[in-house]
Write a protein that holds these residues in place. Structure first.
Motif, PDB file in Angstrom:
ATOM      1  N   VAL A   1       4.839   3.171  13.761  1.00 13.80           N
ATOM      2  CA  VAL A   1       5.021   1.947  14.556  1.00 13.80           C
ATOM      3  C   VAL A   1       4.609   0.734  13.707  1.00 13.80           C
ATOM      4  CG1 VAL A   1       4.970   2.879  16.901  1.00 13.80           C
ATOM      5  CG2 VAL A   1       2.818   2.534  15.703  1.00 13.80           C
ATOM      6  N   GLN A   2       4.949   0.813  12.417  1.00  7.34           N
ATOM      7  CA  GLN A   2       4.543  -0.210  11.453  1.00  7.34           C
ATOM      8  C   GLN A   2       4.978  -1.613  11.896  1.00  7.34           C
ATOM      9  OE1 GLN A   2       2.860   0.907   8.678  1.00  7.34           O
ATOM     10  NE2 GLN A   2       2.343  -1.239   8.323  1.00  7.34           N
TER      11      GLN A   2
ATOM     12  N   ILE B   1      16.287   7.421  22.881  1.00  5.20           N
ATOM     13  CA  ILE B   1      15.658   8.173  23.982  1.00  5.20           C
ATOM     14  C   ILE B   1      15.141   7.186  25.030  1.00  5.20           C
ATOM     15  CG2 ILE B   1      13.779   9.733  24.623  1.00  5.20           C
ATOM     16  CD1 ILE B   1      13.920  10.943  21.825  1.00  5.20           C
ATOM     17  N   THR B   2      15.658   7.311  26.232  1.00  5.45           N
ATOM     18  CA  THR B   2      15.138   6.486  27.333  1.00  5.45           C
ATOM     19  C   THR B   2      15.267   7.239  28.655  1.00  5.45           C
ATOM     20  OG1 THR B   2      15.054   4.221  28.190  1.00  5.45           O
ATOM     21  CG2 THR B   2      17.259   5.190  27.961  1.00  5.45           C
TER      22      THR B   2
ATOM     23  N   PHE C   1       5.322   8.469  19.602  1.00  5.03           N
ATOM     24  CA  PHE C   1       6.683   8.897  19.232  1.00  5.03           C
ATOM     25  C   PHE C   1       7.723   8.167  20.088  1.00  5.03           C
ATOM     26  CE2 PHE C   1      10.155  11.685  20.739  1.00  5.03           C
ATOM     27  CZ  PHE C   1      10.962  11.642  19.605  1.00  5.03           C
ATOM     28  N   LEU C   2       7.479   8.117  21.411  1.00  5.82           N
ATOM     29  CA  LEU C   2       8.452   7.492  22.313  1.00  5.82           C
ATOM     30  C   LEU C   2       8.586   5.989  22.050  1.00  5.82           C
ATOM     31  CD1 LEU C   2       7.611   9.439  25.603  1.00  5.82           C
ATOM     32  CD2 LEU C   2       9.735   9.601  24.258  1.00  5.82           C
ATOM     33  N   CYS C   3       7.538   5.374  21.504  1.00  4.28           N
ATOM     34  CA  CYS C   3       7.585   3.938  21.187  1.00  4.28           C
ATOM     35  C   CYS C   3       8.181   3.674  19.810  1.00  4.28           C
ATOM     36  CB  CYS C   3       6.179   3.331  21.213  1.00  4.28           C
ATOM     37  SG  CYS C   3       5.454   3.288  22.847  1.00  4.28           S
ATOM     38  N   SER C   4       8.278   4.708  19.000  1.00  8.25           N
ATOM     39  CA  SER C   4       8.695   4.514  17.606  1.00  8.25           C
ATOM     40  C   SER C   4      10.216   4.481  17.488  1.00  8.25           C
ATOM     41  CB  SER C   4       8.138   5.651  16.742  1.00  8.25           C
ATOM     42  OG  SER C   4       8.908   6.828  16.947  1.00  8.25           O
ATOM     43  N   ASP C   5      10.694   4.055  16.323  1.00  5.94           N
ATOM     44  CA  ASP C   5      12.143   4.014  16.088  1.00  5.94           C
ATOM     45  C   ASP C   5      12.733   5.421  15.990  1.00  5.94           C
ATOM     46  OD1 ASP C   5      11.983   1.302  16.214  1.00  5.94           O
ATOM     47  OD2 ASP C   5      11.962   0.993  14.043  1.00  5.94           O
TER      48      ASP C   5
ATOM     49  N   LEU D   1      -4.594   5.609  17.195  1.00  5.37           N
ATOM     50  CA  LEU D   1      -3.422   6.209  16.548  1.00  5.37           C
ATOM     51  C   LEU D   1      -2.356   5.159  16.229  1.00  5.37           C
ATOM     52  CD1 LEU D   1      -2.351   9.055  15.693  1.00  5.37           C
ATOM     53  CD2 LEU D   1      -1.087   9.055  17.858  1.00  5.37           C
ATOM     54  N   PHE D   2      -2.072   4.282  17.204  1.00  5.65           N
ATOM     55  CA  PHE D   2      -1.061   3.240  16.975  1.00  5.65           C
ATOM     56  C   PHE D   2      -1.505   2.354  15.795  1.00  5.65           C
ATOM     57  CE2 PHE D   2       1.888   2.684  20.844  1.00  5.65           C
ATOM     58  CZ  PHE D   2       1.697   3.975  21.307  1.00  5.65           C
ATOM     59  N   CYS D   3      -2.789   1.994  15.759  1.00  4.86           N
ATOM     60  CA  CYS D   3      -3.282   1.150  14.651  1.00  4.86           C
ATOM     61  C   CYS D   3      -3.170   1.890  13.325  1.00  4.86           C
ATOM     62  CB  CYS D   3      -4.729   0.729  14.897  1.00  4.86           C
ATOM     63  SG  CYS D   3      -4.888  -0.576  16.125  1.00  4.86           S
ATOM     64  N   GLU D   4      -3.539   3.177  13.345  1.00  5.69           N
ATOM     65  CA  GLU D   4      -3.439   3.982  12.118  1.00  5.69           C
ATOM     66  C   GLU D   4      -2.000   3.993  11.597  1.00  5.69           C
ATOM     67  OE1 GLU D   4      -4.992   7.979  12.733  1.00  5.69           O
ATOM     68  OE2 GLU D   4      -3.747   8.697  11.072  1.00  5.69           O
ATOM     69  N   HIS D   5      -1.046   3.920  12.532  1.00  2.61           N
ATOM     70  CA  HIS D   5       0.367   3.941  12.150  1.00  2.61           C
ATOM     71  C   HIS D   5       0.969   2.540  12.048  1.00  2.61           C
ATOM     72  CE1 HIS D   5       1.506   8.237  11.907  1.00  2.61           C
ATOM     73  NE2 HIS D   5       0.337   8.355  12.505  1.00  2.61           N
ATOM     74  N   GLY D   6       0.110   1.549  11.864  1.00  3.38           N
ATOM     75  CA  GLY D   6       0.591   0.226  11.470  1.00  3.38           C
ATOM     76  C   GLY D   6       0.846  -0.769  12.584  1.00  3.38           C
ATOM     77  N   ALA D   7       0.576  -0.387  13.849  1.00  5.40           N
ATOM     78  CA  ALA D   7       0.787  -1.355  14.935  1.00  5.40           C
ATOM     79  C   ALA D   7      -0.382  -2.339  14.988  1.00  5.40           C
ATOM     80  CB  ALA D   7       0.907  -0.624  16.273  1.00  5.40           C
ATOM     81  N   ARG D   8      -0.097  -3.503  15.565  1.00  3.01           N
ATOM     82  CA  ARG D   8      -1.154  -4.464  15.896  1.00  3.01           C
ATOM     83  C   ARG D   8      -1.321  -4.366  17.404  1.00  3.01           C
ATOM     84  NH1 ARG D   8       1.798  -9.383  13.347  1.00  3.01           N
ATOM     85  NH2 ARG D   8       3.567  -8.012  13.769  1.00  3.01           N
TER      86      ARG D   8
END
Ligand SMILES: NC(=O)c1ccc[n+]([C@@H]2O[C@H](COP(=O)([O-])OP(=O)(O)OC[C@H]3O[C@@H](n4cnc5c(N)ncnc54)[C@H](O)[C@@H]3O)[C@@H](O)[C@H]2O)c1
Length: 271
Positions: A5-6, A252-253, A243-247, A26-33
């Motif tokens: 989620v960079q 998937i919806t 995962f569901l928030c990622s590209d 987890l989201f932060c670890e994967h680059g989200a703010r």
């Protein structure tokens, strides 16, 4: 390698504990703010500090999801801090208090005031989160700042099957159906709407104590309830939400994804 989620900006509710804390880290670890939002501002700040200590970008806000203005303010905080919103994770949730010494409260034992509180947080809290996020996603699209966005909510396996408290299950069933109907309503705008449906996890939920001296035994018992035989960790649910928030999930919806060790899939003949 970039995180899953960079660069994305997320609001995560119920971030002061359990699944919300695991998701924030987890989201932060994967680059989200991330804006870590919780009705307990001190716990939200503790989560944000943990995320920052690990090198992430995270700010805390005090937010009551049962108050639409408070949820709007959390989204506004994301825009003020990080310039936009890409993700809302409606995770905050509560349940009916157990009967001391007995366990789950039956439907007829539920107090109407407490029922309203649970409905307000678990159903309206998710709805307010969706409304606030969609308004911001639409604003960004109008301003040429990119279309679409991702919404994920924490429902429960209790929203997919009869499991545990009746009133609680009804609120989570509402989230499951909201996820499907809203996914259809906003698909044309590129907004994806999904939910995760965990089975029992050892968090502060329902008055449990993750630091209990009996932690090992409790987790063993929880694991035995699932076909895969191991307990669900809050980080398992956070990973499914990310995962569901990622590209990776860009097509998937409307999905309510069980994180339940196979519980909702059924049972072996004879079990
Ligand atoms: N733990 C389980 O067994 C389990 C199973 C299935 C689903 N869930 C769901 O997972 C989600 C997360 O729960 P958890 O297990 O991490 O529990 P938790 O109690 O550890 O964390 C919930 C967090 O939500 C916050 N919160 C409560 N009311 C709020 C409000 N009105 N506004 C903002 N924040 C609020 C709490 O302060 C807490 O930090 C909930 O939606 C819960 O219903 C939990």
């Amino acid at each position: 390698m970039d995180g899953l989620v960079q660069g994305k900006v997320a609001v995560i509710t119920g971030a002061g504990s359990g699944v919300g804390r695991a998701a924030t880290l987890l989201f932060c670890e994967h680059g989200a703010r991330v804006i870590a939002a919780d009705i307990d501002g001190g716990n939200a700040e503790a989560t944000a500090m943990m995320a920052r200590d690990a090198g992430g970008e995270c700010r805390a806000v005090t937010c009551n999801v049962a108050d639409p203005a408070s949820v709007e303010a959390a989204v506004t905080a994301a825009v003020a801090a990080f310039g936009r919103l890409d993700i809302i994770y409606n995770n905050a949730g509560i349940t009916i208090s157990p009967v001391p010494g007995k366990g789950l409260r039956s439907l007829v034992e539920c107090d109407p005031e407490e029922m309203k509180r649970v409905e307000d947080v678990n159903i309206n809290g998710v709805i307010y989160g969706c409304q606030a996020a969609i308004r911001q996603f639409e604003k960004q699209a109008r301003e040429g700042a990119g279309s679409g966005g991702a919404i994920v909510s924490t429902a429960s396996v209790a929203g997919l099957m009869g499991y545990g408290g009746v009133l609680y299950g009804a609120t989570k069933g509402a989230v499951v159906q909201l996820t499907r109907a809203l996914a259809i309503e906003v698909a044309g705008k590129g907004i994806r709407v999904n939910a995760v449906c965990p089975a029992g996890m050892l968090t502060h939920y329902a008055g449990m104590d993750p630091d209990s001296e009996h932690r090992g035994r409790i987790l063993e018992g929880m694991g035995k309830a699932h076909p895969l035989g191991k307990p669900i960790d809050p980080a398992d649910t956070a990973a499914a939400a990310m995962f569901l928030c990622s590209d990776l999930a860009s097509n998937i919806t409307g999905v309510n994804l069980p994180v339940d060790g196979g519980l909702a899939a059924g049972r072996k003949v004879g079990d």
